[in-house]
Design an enzyme around this catalytic site. Structure first.
Site, short mmCIF file in Angstrom:
data_model
loop_
_atom_site.label_atom_id
_atom_site.label_comp_id
_atom_site.label_asym_id
_atom_site.label_seq_id
_atom_site.Cartn_x
_atom_site.Cartn_y
_atom_site.Cartn_z
N ASP A 1 -4.32 4.89 6.52
CA ASP A 1 -4.94 6.08 7.11
C ASP A 1 -5.86 5.59 8.24
O ASP A 1 -5.41 5.30 9.34
CB ASP A 1 -5.67 6.80 5.98
CG ASP A 1 -6.07 8.21 6.32
OD1 ASP A 1 -6.08 8.56 7.49
OD2 ASP A 1 -6.38 8.97 5.39
N ARG B 1 0.16 12.35 -8.94
CA ARG B 1 0.71 11.02 -8.61
C ARG B 1 2.13 10.89 -9.13
O ARG B 1 2.90 10.08 -8.64
CB ARG B 1 -0.15 9.92 -9.22
CG ARG B 1 -1.56 9.79 -8.63
CD ARG B 1 -2.22 8.51 -9.12
NE ARG B 1 -3.66 8.47 -8.90
CZ ARG B 1 -4.24 7.99 -7.81
NH1 ARG B 1 -3.51 7.54 -6.82
NH2 ARG B 1 -5.55 7.96 -7.70
N PHE C 1 -2.05 16.17 4.46
CA PHE C 1 -2.54 15.67 3.17
C PHE C 1 -1.35 15.64 2.23
O PHE C 1 -0.78 16.68 1.91
CB PHE C 1 -3.65 16.56 2.62
CG PHE C 1 -4.38 15.90 1.49
CD1 PHE C 1 -5.56 15.22 1.74
CD2 PHE C 1 -3.86 15.91 0.20
CE1 PHE C 1 -6.23 14.57 0.69
CE2 PHE C 1 -4.51 15.26 -0.84
CZ PHE C 1 -5.69 14.59 -0.59
N GLU D 1 0.85 -1.21 0.00
CA GLU D 1 0.00 0.00 0.00
C GLU D 1 0.87 1.24 0.00
O GLU D 1 2.02 1.21 0.47
CB GLU D 1 -0.87 0.03 1.27
CG GLU D 1 -2.27 -0.49 1.08
CD GLU D 1 -3.19 0.46 0.30
OE1 GLU D 1 -2.70 1.29 -0.49
OE2 GLU D 1 -4.41 0.35 0.49
N ASP D 2 0.33 2.34 -0.50
CA ASP D 2 1.03 3.61 -0.40
C ASP D 2 0.86 4.22 0.99
O ASP D 2 1.79 4.77 1.56
CB ASP D 2 0.58 4.60 -1.49
CG ASP D 2 -0.93 4.79 -1.51
OD1 ASP D 2 -1.65 3.91 -1.00
OD2 ASP D 2 -1.39 5.81 -2.03
C1 PRP Z 1 -6.00 5.38 -0.40
C2 PRP Z 1 -4.77 4.54 -0.17
C3 PRP Z 1 -5.29 3.35 0.59
C4 PRP Z 1 -6.44 3.94 1.38
C5 PRP Z 1 -6.00 4.18 2.78
O1 PRP Z 1 -6.65 4.93 -1.52
O2 PRP Z 1 -4.17 4.16 -1.37
O3 PRP Z 1 -5.77 2.35 -0.29
O4 PRP Z 1 -6.79 5.19 0.76
O5 PRP Z 1 -7.03 4.74 3.52
P1 PRP Z 1 -7.70 4.00 4.78
O6 PRP Z 1 -6.61 3.47 5.64
O7 PRP Z 1 -8.46 5.13 5.45
O8 PRP Z 1 -8.63 2.94 4.26
P2 PRP Z 1 -7.71 5.80 -2.34
O9 PRP Z 1 -9.10 5.35 -1.98
O10 PRP Z 1 -7.42 7.26 -2.15
O11 PRP Z 1 -7.48 5.36 -3.82
P3 PRP Z 1 -6.16 5.43 -4.73
O12 PRP Z 1 -5.17 4.42 -4.16
O13 PRP Z 1 -6.67 5.03 -6.07
O14 PRP Z 1 -5.62 6.84 -4.69
#
Ligand code: PRP
Length: 179
Positions: A102, A164, A151, A98-99
């Site tokens: 949160d 990105r 953010f 994962e990136d």
């Molecule tokens: C982001 C990130 C994780 C998730 C983390 O994805 O890449 O998958 O949110 O958040 P959490 O811990 O609150 O669940 P996003 O929905 O923004 O989609 P993306 O990866 O396509 O940018």
């Protein structure tokens, strides 16, 4: 009129060094094993591509894409699968990449789901962790950087699907001043 301003939180060089360290840990931990690296789209795509090129153990890759029903319902834990794995994972060593973690809702959903498929092992590797935002208790096995509740964009992370491709990870700050 509001304009967005960016401040570098983690430079390209810092990220590169840390990704190499994470890969060294993974190479050591899975020595003699094979590994399926699962990237979560879209945010993880750059981190994952850099990470896997530092891995020396035999790997294969697959991807999942998840979505919440929107910001307001994410807190209710409603996560759904947009794209599932193409690979069966029973009996395999799996690392989910994962990136950012949160609230933890996305990863906890993924981890629970993948556990039901009986992998040999299941671990989590995230580049960024924002523990102050956590709603579900989930910890990563490999974590690049723990950051405050900024953010952030760049290195795969977006604001409205933009930025990105930034090489650094930047803090997005709204400002009323034109540059
Ligand atoms: C982001 C990130 C994780 C998730 C983390 O994805 O890449 O998958 O949110 O958040 P959490 O811990 O609150 O669940 P996003 O929905 O923004 O989609 P993306 O990866 O396509 O940018």
């Amino acid at each position: 009129m509001h304009k967005k301003r960016y401040k570098i939180l983690l430079s390209e060089a810092e990220i590169r060094d840390r990704v190499q360290e994470l890969a060294q840990d993974i190479n050591a931990d899975y020595s003699g094993e094979e590994l399926l690296v699962v990237g979560i789209l879209k945010g993880a795509f750059i981190f994952m591509s850099d990470l896997v090129r530092e891995l020396t153990i035999p790997i294969s890759v697959d991807f999942m894409d998840m979505s919440s029903y929107g910001a307001s319902t994410r807190s209710s834990g409603e996560v759904r699968i947009l794209k599932d794995l193409e690979t069966p994972i029973e009996g395999k060593n799996v690392i989910v990449v994962e990136d950012i973690v949160d609230t933890g809702l996305t990863l906890s959903y993924i981890a629970e789901l993948l556990h039901t498929r009986n992998p040999k092992s299941l671990r989590i590797c995230t580049l960024l962790d924002k523990p102050s935002r956590r709603k579900i208790d989930i910890t990563s096995d490999y974590c690049g950087f723990t950051i405050p509740d900024y953010f952030v964009v760049g290195y795969g992370l977006d604001y409205n699907e933009k930025h990105r491709n930034y090489r650094d990870i930047c803090i997005l700050e709204p400002t009323e001043h034109e540059d």
